[in-house]
Scaffold this motif. Structure first.
Motif, PDB file in Angstrom:
ATOM      1  N   LYS A 168       1.110  13.256  -7.106  1.00 17.70           N
ATOM      2  CA  LYS A 168       1.413  13.616  -8.428  1.00 17.70           C
ATOM      3  C   LYS A 168       1.199  15.046  -8.484  1.00 17.70           C
ATOM      4  CE  LYS A 168       1.110   9.282 -10.486  1.00 17.70           C
ATOM      5  NZ  LYS A 168       0.341   8.290 -11.422  1.00 17.70           N
ATOM      6  N   LEU A 169      -0.046  15.471  -7.730  1.00 22.73           N
ATOM      7  CA  LEU A 169      -0.750  16.792  -7.962  1.00 22.73           C
ATOM      8  C   LEU A 169      -0.345  17.846  -6.901  1.00 22.73           C
ATOM      9  CD1 LEU A 169      -4.197  15.763  -8.979  1.00 22.73           C
ATOM     10  CD2 LEU A 169      -2.443  16.399 -10.562  1.00 22.73           C
ATOM     11  N   CYS A 170      -0.165  17.627  -5.687  1.00 20.90           N
ATOM     12  CA  CYS A 170       0.297  18.295  -4.612  1.00 20.90           C
ATOM     13  C   CYS A 170       1.746  18.687  -4.521  1.00 20.90           C
ATOM     14  CB  CYS A 170      -0.263  17.890  -3.284  1.00 20.90           C
ATOM     15  SG  CYS A 170      -1.911  17.618  -3.206  1.00 20.90           S
ATOM     16  N   GLY A 216       0.809  -1.140  -0.194  1.00 25.28           N
ATOM     17  CA  GLY A 216      -0.069  -0.207   0.033  1.00 25.28           C
ATOM     18  C   GLY A 216       0.782   1.284   0.160  1.00 25.28           C
ATOM     19  N   LYS A 217       0.060   2.356  -0.138  1.00 26.43           N
ATOM     20  CA  LYS A 217       1.061   3.584  -0.294  1.00 26.43           C
ATOM     21  C   LYS A 217       0.453   4.587   0.931  1.00 26.43           C
ATOM     22  CE  LYS A 217       2.739   3.155  -4.632  1.00 26.43           C
ATOM     23  NZ  LYS A 217       3.203   3.689  -6.032  1.00 26.43           N
ATOM     24  N   ARG A 235       1.083  25.192  -3.142  1.00 30.82           N
ATOM     25  CA  ARG A 235      -0.154  25.057  -3.831  1.00 30.82           C
ATOM     26  C   ARG A 235      -1.566  25.094  -2.682  1.00 30.82           C
ATOM     27  NH1 ARG A 235      -1.529  21.087  -8.698  1.00 30.82           N
ATOM     28  NH2 ARG A 235      -3.332  22.033  -9.343  1.00 30.82           N
ATOM     29  N   GLN A 236      -2.503  25.916  -3.092  1.00 31.66           N
ATOM     30  CA  GLN A 236      -3.726  25.926  -2.379  1.00 31.66           C
ATOM     31  C   GLN A 236      -4.666  24.683  -2.801  1.00 31.66           C
ATOM     32  OE1 GLN A 236      -6.268  29.258  -2.934  1.00 31.66           O
ATOM     33  NE2 GLN A 236      -7.084  28.892  -0.679  1.00 31.66           N
ATOM     34  N   ILE A 237      -5.098  24.133  -1.691  1.00 30.34           N
ATOM     35  CA  ILE A 237      -5.929  22.863  -1.981  1.00 30.34           C
ATOM     36  C   ILE A 237      -7.126  22.728  -0.885  1.00 30.34           C
ATOM     37  CG2 ILE A 237      -3.955  21.389  -2.764  1.00 30.34           C
ATOM     38  CD1 ILE A 237      -4.344  19.920   0.098  1.00 30.34           C
ATOM     39  N   ALA A 238      -8.215  21.954  -1.643  1.00 32.77           N
ATOM     40  CA  ALA A 238      -9.306  21.648  -0.564  1.00 32.77           C
ATOM     41  C   ALA A 238      -9.234  20.314  -0.344  1.00 32.77           C
ATOM     42  CB  ALA A 238     -10.583  21.908  -1.084  1.00 32.77           C
ATOM     43  N   ALA A 239      -9.370  19.992   1.189  1.00 23.94           N
ATOM     44  CA  ALA A 239      -9.418  18.512   1.552  1.00 23.94           C
ATOM     45  C   ALA A 239     -10.495  18.320   2.252  1.00 23.94           C
ATOM     46  CB  ALA A 239      -8.104  18.230   2.082  1.00 23.94           C
ATOM     47  N   LYS A 264      -4.756   4.729  -3.786  1.00 24.97           N
ATOM     48  CA  LYS A 264      -4.885   5.685  -4.720  1.00 24.97           C
ATOM     49  C   LYS A 264      -4.869   7.050  -4.381  1.00 24.97           C
ATOM     50  CE  LYS A 264      -5.176   2.255  -8.001  1.00 24.97           C
ATOM     51  NZ  LYS A 264      -4.380   2.063  -8.967  1.00 24.97           N
ATOM     52  N   THR A 265      -5.622   7.412  -3.611  1.00 26.61           N
ATOM     53  CA  THR A 265      -5.688   8.787  -3.119  1.00 26.61           C
ATOM     54  C   THR A 265      -4.188   9.366  -2.869  1.00 26.61           C
ATOM     55  OG1 THR A 265      -7.940   8.346  -2.327  1.00 26.61           O
ATOM     56  CG2 THR A 265      -6.548  10.655  -1.746  1.00 26.61           C
ATOM     57  N   ALA A 266      -3.521   8.580  -2.191  1.00 30.10           N
ATOM     58  CA  ALA A 266      -2.088   9.082  -1.933  1.00 30.10           C
ATOM     59  C   ALA A 266      -1.255   9.178  -3.032  1.00 30.10           C
ATOM     60  CB  ALA A 266      -1.379   7.979  -0.915  1.00 30.10           C
ATOM     61  N   GLU A 267      -1.267   8.154  -4.003  1.00 25.25           N
ATOM     62  CA  GLU A 267      -0.696   8.430  -5.478  1.00 25.25           C
ATOM     63  C   GLU A 267      -1.007   9.726  -6.260  1.00 25.25           C
ATOM     64  OE1 GLU A 267      -0.314   5.050  -8.173  1.00 25.25           O
ATOM     65  OE2 GLU A 267      -0.936   3.670  -6.573  1.00 25.25           O
TER      66      GLU A 267
END
Length: 86
Positions: A68-70, A27-28, A74-78, A61-64
């Motif tokens: 790649k994207l974060c 797992g990741k 960078r501003q994110i919404a979680a 999968k969410t971690a993968e």
């Protein structure tokens, strides 16, 4: 229907380069911190900026995808469940 008993939504800026680790079971796991800001005026009328840091953990999968994207800054919404550890 989804339950709203333990749901949190955060919008903030990534404060460190996300750490993606591969676990022994294949797992990741991804760990990163984000900063959320709030501002208000104190009793003297001065604007006060309050920053709170949060550690986010994503799995598989969410971690993968997040790896790649974060990127730092960078501003994110979680969205997810809140778990308090001290």
């Amino acid at each position: 229907m989804q339950t709203l008993a333990n749901k949190v939504q955060l919008i903030g800026r990534i404060g460190m380069t996300p750490e993606l680790k591969e676990l022994a079971n294949g797992g990741k796991m991804l760990r990163m911190s984000i900063a959320t800001d709030a501002s208000y005026k104190d009793a003297e009328g001065k604007r006060v900026q309050d920053t709170t840091w949060h550690t986010l953990v994503a799995w598989n999968k969410t971690a993968e995808l997040a790896g790649k994207l974060c990127t730092k800054g960078r501003q994110i919404a979680a969205e997810g469940a809140l778990i308090n550890r001290q």
